[in-house]
Design a protein around this motif. Structure first.
Motif, PDB file in Angstrom:
ATOM      1  N   THR A   1      18.721  -9.000   3.590  1.00 23.82           N
ATOM      2  CA  THR A   1      18.849  -7.696   2.922  1.00 23.82           C
ATOM      3  C   THR A   1      19.108  -6.562   3.901  1.00 23.82           C
ATOM      4  O   THR A   1      19.172  -5.397   3.486  1.00 23.82           O
ATOM      5  CB  THR A   1      17.553  -7.381   2.134  1.00 23.82           C
ATOM      6  OG1 THR A   1      16.438  -7.463   3.034  1.00 23.82           O
ATOM      7  CG2 THR A   1      17.359  -8.337   0.992  1.00 23.82           C
ATOM      8  N   GLU A   2      19.228  -6.882   5.146  1.00 22.74           N
ATOM      9  CA  GLU A   2      19.496  -5.882   6.195  1.00 22.74           C
ATOM     10  C   GLU A   2      18.426  -4.793   6.217  1.00 22.74           C
ATOM     11  O   GLU A   2      18.704  -3.595   6.165  1.00 22.74           O
ATOM     12  CB  GLU A   2      20.887  -5.272   6.014  1.00 22.74           C
ATOM     13  CG  GLU A   2      21.988  -6.305   6.170  1.00 22.74           C
ATOM     14  CD  GLU A   2      23.371  -5.689   6.047  1.00 22.74           C
ATOM     15  OE1 GLU A   2      23.508  -4.688   5.329  1.00 22.74           O
ATOM     16  OE2 GLU A   2      24.282  -6.205   6.683  1.00 22.74           O
ATOM     17  N   ILE A   3      17.206  -5.233   6.228  1.00 20.11           N
ATOM     18  CA  ILE A   3      16.097  -4.297   6.419  1.00 20.11           C
ATOM     19  C   ILE A   3      15.391  -4.666   7.715  1.00 20.11           C
ATOM     20  O   ILE A   3      15.615  -5.737   8.278  1.00 20.11           O
ATOM     21  CB  ILE A   3      15.099  -4.318   5.234  1.00 20.11           C
ATOM     22  CG1 ILE A   3      14.405  -5.689   5.113  1.00 20.11           C
ATOM     23  CG2 ILE A   3      15.809  -3.960   3.939  1.00 20.11           C
ATOM     24  CD1 ILE A   3      13.333  -5.735   4.045  1.00 20.11           C
ATOM     25  N   ASP A   4      14.530  -3.751   8.187  1.00 19.99           N
ATOM     26  CA  ASP A   4      13.825  -3.986   9.440  1.00 19.99           C
ATOM     27  C   ASP A   4      12.469  -4.625   9.158  1.00 19.99           C
ATOM     28  O   ASP A   4      11.735  -4.138   8.282  1.00 19.99           O
ATOM     29  CB  ASP A   4      13.593  -2.671  10.190  1.00 19.99           C
ATOM     30  CG  ASP A   4      14.897  -2.008  10.582  1.00 19.99           C
ATOM     31  OD1 ASP A   4      15.940  -2.692  10.552  1.00 19.99           O
ATOM     32  OD2 ASP A   4      14.869  -0.798  10.903  1.00 19.99           O
TER      33      ASP A   4
ATOM     34  N   ARG B   1      22.985   3.425   2.734  1.00 26.28           N
ATOM     35  CA  ARG B   1      22.480   3.092   4.073  1.00 26.28           C
ATOM     36  C   ARG B   1      21.009   3.497   4.242  1.00 26.28           C
ATOM     37  O   ARG B   1      20.512   3.624   5.361  1.00 26.28           O
ATOM     38  CB  ARG B   1      23.344   3.768   5.139  1.00 26.28           C
ATOM     39  CG  ARG B   1      24.793   3.295   5.101  1.00 26.28           C
ATOM     40  CD  ARG B   1      25.610   3.983   6.161  1.00 26.28           C
ATOM     41  NE  ARG B   1      25.151   3.699   7.509  1.00 26.28           N
ATOM     42  CZ  ARG B   1      25.397   2.567   8.185  1.00 26.28           C
ATOM     43  NH1 ARG B   1      26.103   1.611   7.597  1.00 26.28           N
ATOM     44  NH2 ARG B   1      24.953   2.401   9.402  1.00 26.28           N
ATOM     45  N   ARG B   2      20.332   3.715   3.120  1.00 22.37           N
ATOM     46  CA  ARG B   2      18.922   4.150   3.219  1.00 22.37           C
ATOM     47  C   ARG B   2      18.103   3.076   3.947  1.00 22.37           C
ATOM     48  O   ARG B   2      18.246   1.885   3.702  1.00 22.37           O
ATOM     49  CB  ARG B   2      18.359   4.372   1.823  1.00 22.37           C
ATOM     50  CG  ARG B   2      16.953   4.939   1.818  1.00 22.37           C
ATOM     51  CD  ARG B   2      16.445   5.079   0.409  1.00 22.37           C
ATOM     52  NE  ARG B   2      16.682   6.400  -0.154  1.00 22.37           N
ATOM     53  CZ  ARG B   2      16.694   6.657  -1.456  1.00 22.37           C
ATOM     54  NH1 ARG B   2      16.544   5.695  -2.329  1.00 22.37           N
ATOM     55  NH2 ARG B   2      16.882   7.889  -1.889  1.00 22.37           N
ATOM     56  N   LYS B   3      17.268   3.552   4.823  1.00 23.82           N
ATOM     57  CA  LYS B   3      16.501   2.657   5.668  1.00 23.82           C
ATOM     58  C   LYS B   3      15.319   2.080   4.902  1.00 23.82           C
ATOM     59  O   LYS B   3      14.575   2.811   4.232  1.00 23.82           O
ATOM     60  CB  LYS B   3      15.992   3.457   6.872  1.00 23.82           C
ATOM     61  CG  LYS B   3      15.944   2.720   8.167  1.00 23.82           C
ATOM     62  CD  LYS B   3      17.228   2.062   8.556  1.00 23.82           C
ATOM     63  CE  LYS B   3      17.118   1.251   9.823  1.00 23.82           C
ATOM     64  NZ  LYS B   3      18.240   0.300   9.939  1.00 23.82           N
ATOM     65  N   VAL B   4      15.144   0.786   5.002  1.00 21.47           N
ATOM     66  CA  VAL B   4      13.966   0.127   4.413  1.00 21.47           C
ATOM     67  C   VAL B   4      13.285  -0.668   5.522  1.00 21.47           C
ATOM     68  O   VAL B   4      13.938  -1.417   6.254  1.00 21.47           O
ATOM     69  CB  VAL B   4      14.362  -0.808   3.250  1.00 21.47           C
ATOM     70  CG1 VAL B   4      13.114  -1.495   2.681  1.00 21.47           C
ATOM     71  CG2 VAL B   4      15.083  -0.039   2.154  1.00 21.47           C
ATOM     72  N   ILE B   5      12.014  -0.462   5.638  1.00 21.10           N
ATOM     73  CA  ILE B   5      11.223  -1.162   6.665  1.00 21.10           C
ATOM     74  C   ILE B   5      10.197  -2.039   5.960  1.00 21.10           C
ATOM     75  O   ILE B   5       9.494  -1.571   5.054  1.00 21.10           O
ATOM     76  CB  ILE B   5      10.493  -0.153   7.583  1.00 21.10           C
ATOM     77  CG1 ILE B   5      11.508   0.736   8.311  1.00 21.10           C
ATOM     78  CG2 ILE B   5       9.580  -0.872   8.561  1.00 21.10           C
ATOM     79  CD1 ILE B   5      10.889   1.932   9.019  1.00 21.10           C
ATOM     80  N   LEU B   6      10.129  -3.272   6.376  1.00 22.83           N
ATOM     81  CA  LEU B   6       9.117  -4.189   5.833  1.00 22.83           C
ATOM     82  C   LEU B   6       8.036  -4.373   6.897  1.00 22.83           C
ATOM     83  O   LEU B   6       8.301  -4.882   7.981  1.00 22.83           O
ATOM     84  CB  LEU B   6       9.774  -5.528   5.482  1.00 22.83           C
ATOM     85  CG  LEU B   6       8.869  -6.636   4.934  1.00 22.83           C
ATOM     86  CD1 LEU B   6       8.154  -6.206   3.655  1.00 22.83           C
ATOM     87  CD2 LEU B   6       9.686  -7.905   4.661  1.00 22.83           C
ATOM     88  N   ALA B   7       6.841  -3.907   6.579  1.00 29.07           N
ATOM     89  CA  ALA B   7       5.728  -3.991   7.544  1.00 29.07           C
ATOM     90  C   ALA B   7       4.528  -4.607   6.846  1.00 29.07           C
ATOM     91  O   ALA B   7       3.620  -3.902   6.400  1.00 29.07           O
ATOM     92  CB  ALA B   7       5.388  -2.599   8.071  1.00 29.07           C
ATOM     93  N   PRO B   8       4.512  -5.914   6.719  1.00 26.72           N
ATOM     94  CA  PRO B   8       3.426  -6.547   5.948  1.00 26.72           C
ATOM     95  C   PRO B   8       2.074  -6.442   6.649  1.00 26.72           C
ATOM     96  O   PRO B   8       1.992  -6.539   7.873  1.00 26.72           O
ATOM     97  CB  PRO B   8       3.885  -8.005   5.833  1.00 26.72           C
ATOM     98  CG  PRO B   8       4.883  -8.210   6.912  1.00 26.72           C
ATOM     99  CD  PRO B   8       5.498  -6.886   7.216  1.00 26.72           C
ATOM    100  N   TRP B   9       1.053  -6.226   5.821  1.00 28.80           N
ATOM    101  CA  TRP B   9      -0.331  -6.257   6.317  1.00 28.80           C
ATOM    102  C   TRP B   9      -0.770  -7.720   6.389  1.00 28.80           C
ATOM    103  O   TRP B   9      -0.777  -8.407   5.376  1.00 28.80           O
ATOM    104  CB  TRP B   9      -1.265  -5.548   5.342  1.00 28.80           C
ATOM    105  CG  TRP B   9      -1.540  -4.116   5.606  1.00 28.80           C
ATOM    106  CD1 TRP B   9      -0.969  -3.058   4.983  1.00 28.80           C
ATOM    107  CD2 TRP B   9      -2.519  -3.569   6.502  1.00 28.80           C
ATOM    108  NE1 TRP B   9      -1.502  -1.877   5.449  1.00 28.80           N
ATOM    109  CE2 TRP B   9      -2.460  -2.166   6.382  1.00 28.80           C
ATOM    110  CE3 TRP B   9      -3.423  -4.139   7.410  1.00 28.80           C
ATOM    111  CZ2 TRP B   9      -3.279  -1.319   7.127  1.00 28.80           C
ATOM    112  CZ3 TRP B   9      -4.240  -3.299   8.148  1.00 28.80           C
ATOM    113  CH2 TRP B   9      -4.162  -1.892   8.012  1.00 28.80           C
ATOM    114  N   PRO B  10      -1.163  -8.198   7.562  1.00 29.10           N
ATOM    115  CA  PRO B  10      -1.729  -9.557   7.620  1.00 29.10           C
ATOM    116  C   PRO B  10      -3.114  -9.559   6.981  1.00 29.10           C
ATOM    117  O   PRO B  10      -3.706  -8.497   6.769  1.00 29.10           O
ATOM    118  CB  PRO B  10      -1.847  -9.838   9.126  1.00 29.10           C
ATOM    119  CG  PRO B  10      -1.492  -8.585   9.824  1.00 29.10           C
ATOM    120  CD  PRO B  10      -1.203  -7.513   8.843  1.00 29.10           C
TER     121      PRO B  10
END
Lengths: 609, 361
Positions: B303-306, B269-278
């Motif tokens: 993939t059930e990430i944020d 259940r490790r949290k993964v966040i996707l925060a792309p740089w524009p």
């Protein structure tokens, strides 16, 4: 707790630009721009050197309290305009090349600083000779001292006599442009075919070969020296005021012929000229020093300015015992002005008290104020290019180097922080066997690619220097020339020849590679505090040979700035006949290296000096 | 010559020199680069075990994350750590910066595997710059020779998608640098395996333009950024179609990050966040972010990430503020750019950190 005062000093736009950083009056870093830009005596704005200083301190530009420029451009411009008006049309050509540089660049130092640092930092200007004086006094081991700065010219002053005490430096007398001992020496340097601002050292090295047959005439016709050492030049003989060269036709008539063409054969005439101007210079320096002693009553003397790099004169000054103790700023030339400017900013503008003085040790950290490269950085470079090396401990390194030297091998030695100032002091040095009869010739011709008359300097443990040299003071910065002791000298028949190679190759002592024709040596004494790795090499070498004296010359080829990075060191190693290269704890053997494909045409890149 | 920042790594291609302390001259006034013993430009010396009572956040990305142009302390990762620490009473949070300048997500994945093997952490932040999708297609990268100062092309590791599996190439990474040539990678080195990009005419044009503009940019700073905008590099077409080979490769690599992060029951259940740089084309308002947001959105759902869209934080600012988020010539974010990115990510990350702390306690 109050915020630390970081003050950055810079010198630039004349020759040998540099930057230096002090923190609350303690020296953090200092370096010349040429070491990074690889352009000898680079006069340009010292962006790389500034970057290095902030890197060493690991601070942001906005942490600087001020940037201090080593010169007052308005005063310099005043001198330029005044000189132009005095010399009329004759001076136009000379100053058309010089003045725009000052007007266009110096007056915009503030913009350059802002561009480099990206922030607005207060910019201060100090006087040129005060910068030199500060560089000589503040780091010295003296609570109070007389200070003498002798230079070509800075703003108006060419010679400045000061009295310094605690945090204060007071100018008591000055000699102004165009009357300049430095410029007079440079005129003779140029006449003898060497470059101004770099060839003076060659002229000094040439002097012992000659006889001072022109000295009396120089004193009679070119320079009027008073008993207190003050002097006036006869400008009828000199071209720097109204021409593009330092000398003029009357000067040439005085000598009896035209100037020597650069790179042509050096003859008896040049040797005698060198001996003559060296003698005149020494006499003037001694007279000024006596006067300064009388005026200040101080027993201590601090020296800076380009003329203070004349280590033959310095040695005589020491032996005359006019002052009990002498301390010379190792970066005595314009580069050192950056350090003095930073120290002036700290002590005089921000009122930072001078740190407590230790009478046994100066505050220059052995002049090892430049960049250091970690073993990781070095190995990353060597590994990438698959250059074979051994990694050794500090102790093993000393043993390997000592053994190689004892076998008459030439070693490139890059260990520790780079030196600030023109001399290599064992951090960026080429080392050789001082006992060798061929080392001077070999290193000069096959490693340095330069004239063979120039003497090499010896490094010797401080405690052993008395066994080999008549020197009763420490000389950690290689700025004192001392006689080789009588008991290790060997008799040499007087060579009835002008062939300098023949003269050079005569064995004059048990350490012939560092014994000059007049049995003198430009000594570096080494102690285990400022430079323990180098001291260890000397000690190991002493164990092997009973003679702990080695050749120490700058790690470069002729015309190249002294190496700075591992890449510079490797290139220099592979372009020359050195057998061993030491970079921190890595040892590289020449015969194990792959073929070196040199893309750069370095013989053209590095103009002759 | 400037101090070298990187050393060869046989799998990643290169990494920061461990323990490096350097300062880089830059149009912004210069910046400090301080690295740990692991070869990361990170203020923490990394231990495999998570420090006691500490939530550990790992951030991966390229030079925008590593912080080209600004000192360590002014990067969004360091700003986030400060803000999280303030929010958490001064202790208990560690943000590890795994940014690797000049990399695609391929090298970023390899960097985390190699330099972070066995590392205990709680939250993974993936912060690719949207242009990284193009770098994934490259078999070589432009670099400046540490020895000669010349621009050369060095091999890099890269993946190809074989069916649904990623196949790794150029490992160990060859060392043979080559002169930048106005030819496609495959044409310049016939025995090299052609990448997806090499196969198309678009790849040929890109290859030529990239090399020419890099040279011109040395003389005319900003020229490269300008041409990138003109030729659409800042709006990579690979995001336009969910079946584009470039996107499929990017998607597979990002999915691998998530799978790696969740290996083992304890990490499921490790949290993964996707925060792309524009790109700054998006930030300045000239380019439409919908294509890349759509693709990353699909990935996040699968993939059930944020997915955190940081662009609105920039768009909220007036144009003159947004203009100050990048350097005039260099296309990297300034301190202000990093600060706004941290603003955008902070609320979400704080929530996740607090959630992890709740689990720990």
């Amino acid at each position: 707790m109050s915020r630390a005062h970081y003050v950055l000093g810079i010198s630039a736009f004349y020759h040998d630009s540099a930057a230096a950083l002090v923190r609350d009056g303690e020296i953090v870093a200092a370096a010349q721009e040429e070491r990074f830009s690889r352009k000898k005596h680079d006069p340009r704005f010292p962006g790389h050197a500034i970057n290095y200083c902030l890197e060493q301190a690991e601070i942001e530009a906005e942490d600087l309290s001020a940037v201090v420029f080593y010169d007052n451009p308005l005063l310099s411009l005043d001198r330029i305009v005044h000189t132009l008006s005095q010399s009329g049309d004759r001076g136009l050509a000379a100053w058309l090349t010089g003045a725009p540089g000052w007007m266009a660049v110096k007056l915009f130092v503030e913009r350059l600083v802002q561009q480099e640092l990206g922030v607005n930092v207060p910019l201060l200007f100090v006087e040129h000779h005060l910068s030199h004086a500060a560089s000589a006094f503040y780091p010295s081991p003296f609570e109070e001292a007389a200070v003498l700065t002798l230079d070509g010219v800075g703003e108006w002053a060419t010679t400045t006599l000061c009295k310094a005490d605690s945090d204060q430096i007071q100018i008591i007398e000055e000699i102004e442009f165009p009357h300049s001992l430095g410029l007079l020496y440079s005129a003779f340097t140029q006449f003898c075919g060497f470059k101004v601002n770099s060839g003076e050292y060659k002229l000094m090295g040439l002097a012992p070969y000659g006889n001072p047959i022109y000295a009396d005439r120089i004193r009679a016709e070119m320079i009027d020296v008073k008993p207190d050492g003050s002097f006036r030049l006869n400008l009828d003989y000199l071209g720097f005021l109204d021409g593009q060269t330092m000398t003029n036709d009357r000067f040439h008539e005085f000598i009896g012929g035209p100037p020597r063409e650069p790179e042509s054969r050096i003859g008896r005439r040049e040797m005698d000229i060198a001996a003559s101007i060296q003698k005149v210079t020494e006499d003037v320096v001694l007279l000024i020093a006596k006067h300064l002693r009388d005026e200040t009553g101080s027993k201590n003397l601090c020296l800076a300015g380009g003329v203070a790099l004349n280590c033959v004169a310095n040695g005589k000054l020491l032996r005359e015992k006019i002052f009990d103790r002498i301390w010379i700023q190792p970066a005595a030339g314009d580069a050192g002005g950056a350090l003095g400017a930073a120290l002036l900013g700290a002590h005089q503008y921000f009122g930072v008290p001078r740190p407590p003085v230790d009478p046994t040790r100066d505050r220059m950290n052995g002049s090892y104020l430049g960049p250091l490269y970690s073993n990781e950085e070095i190995r990353s470079f060597l590994d990438y290019y698959a250059y074979p090396y051994d990694t050794v401990s500090d102790d093993e390194r000393a043993r390997v180097v000592a053994k190689a030297l004892s076998q008459d091998k030439v070693v490139g030695y890059m260990v520790g922080r780079m030196e600030f100032g023109p001399r290599s002091l064992g951090a960026r040095s080429i080392l050789g066997d001082a006992r060798s009869e061929t080392a001077q010739r070999t290193i000069n011709l096959r490693v340095k690619f330069r004239e063979s008359f120039r003497p090499f300097a010896p490094s010797v443990p401080a405690e052993a220097s008395g066994k080999f040299f008549d020197l009763d003071a420490e000389s950690p910065y290689m700025l004192l020339v001392a006689p080789v002791r009588e008991e290790i000298r060997t008799d040499v028949s007087q060579a009835a020849t002008d062939d300098m190679l023949e003269i050079v190759n005569q064995r004059r002592s048990t350490i012939p590679a560092v014994t000059h024709v007049d049995y003198s040596a430009r000594v570096q004494t080494v102690d285990g505090v400022a430079k323990p790795d180098y001291k260890a090499v000397l000690d190991e070498y002493g164990k092997l040979t009973d003679t702990p004296v080695i050749v120490n010359t700058s790690f470069n080829v002729r015309g190249e700035p002294i190496v700075c990075t591992p890449q510079d060191a490797y290139k220099c190693f592979m372009r020359t006949d050195m057998e061993l290269l030491v970079i921190e704890n890595q040892i590289l053997y020449r015969d194990r290296q792959p073929e070196f494909k040199d893309k750069e045409n370095w013989q053209d890149e590095y103009g002759l000096d | 010559m400037a101090r070298n920042l990187f050393e060869y790594h046989p799998v990643i291609g290169y990494r920061f020199i461990p323990g490096l302390r350097a300062r880089v001259r830059h149009e912004g006034g210069g910046y400090l680069v301080q690295c740990n013993r692991a070869g990361l430009r990170c203020r923490h010396e990394v231990t495999l075990a998570r420090p006691a009572d500490t939530v550990r956040v790992v951030v991966v990305g390229d030079s925008y994350t590593a912080g080209d142009g600004v000192s360590n302390a002014f990067r969004y990762t360091d700003l986030l750590e400060q803000r999280l620490l303030s929010a958490c009473g001064g202790s208990g949070v560690q943000v590890l910066n795994f940014g690797l300048p000049g990399s695609g997500t391929d090298q970023q994945l390899l960097a985390l595997r190699e330099l972070g093997a066995g590392l205990e952490y709680d939250i993974l932040v993936l912060a690719p710059m949207v242009e990284n999708i193009v770098r994934n297609l490259d078999s070589h990268r432009l670099a400046t020779s540490a020895f000669s100062g010349e621009l050369v092309e060095r091999p890099k590791p890269y993946f190809t998608l074989e069916g649904k599996t990623l196949a790794l190439h150029h490992v160990p990474v060859p060392k043979d640098a080559r002169e930048p040539a106005a030819k496609s990678d495959a044409a310049a080195k016939p025995d090299a395996e052609p990448t997806e990009k090499d196969k198309g005419a678009a790849g040929l044009v890109r290859g030529i333009l990239r090399r020419v503009t890099a040279k011109v940019d040395e003389k005319v700073p900003g020229f490269r950024a300008f041409t990138q905008r003109v030729r659409g590099v800042t709006h990579p077409q690979e995001y336009d179609d969910a079946q584009d080979p470039g996107w499929l490769l990017m998607r597979a690599i990002l999915t691998e990050f998530v799978q790696d992060a969740r290996v083992g029951a304890a990490n499921a259940r490790r949290k993964v966040i996707l925060a792309p740089w524009p790109t700054f084309g998006h930030i300045e308002g000239g380019l439409d972010p919908k294509p890349y947001l759509a693709r990353f959105g699909e990935l996040a759902a699968a993939t059930e990430i944020d997915l955190v869209d940081i662009l609105p934080r920039f768009i909220d600012e007036p144009r003159q503020v947004r203009d100050r988020c990048r350097f005039v010539h260099d296309e990297h974010p300034t301190r202000l750019g990093h600060s706004l990115f941290a603003d955008a990510l902070f609320p979400h990350l704080r929530k996740q950190v607090e959630a992890v702390r709740g689990v720990h306690s």
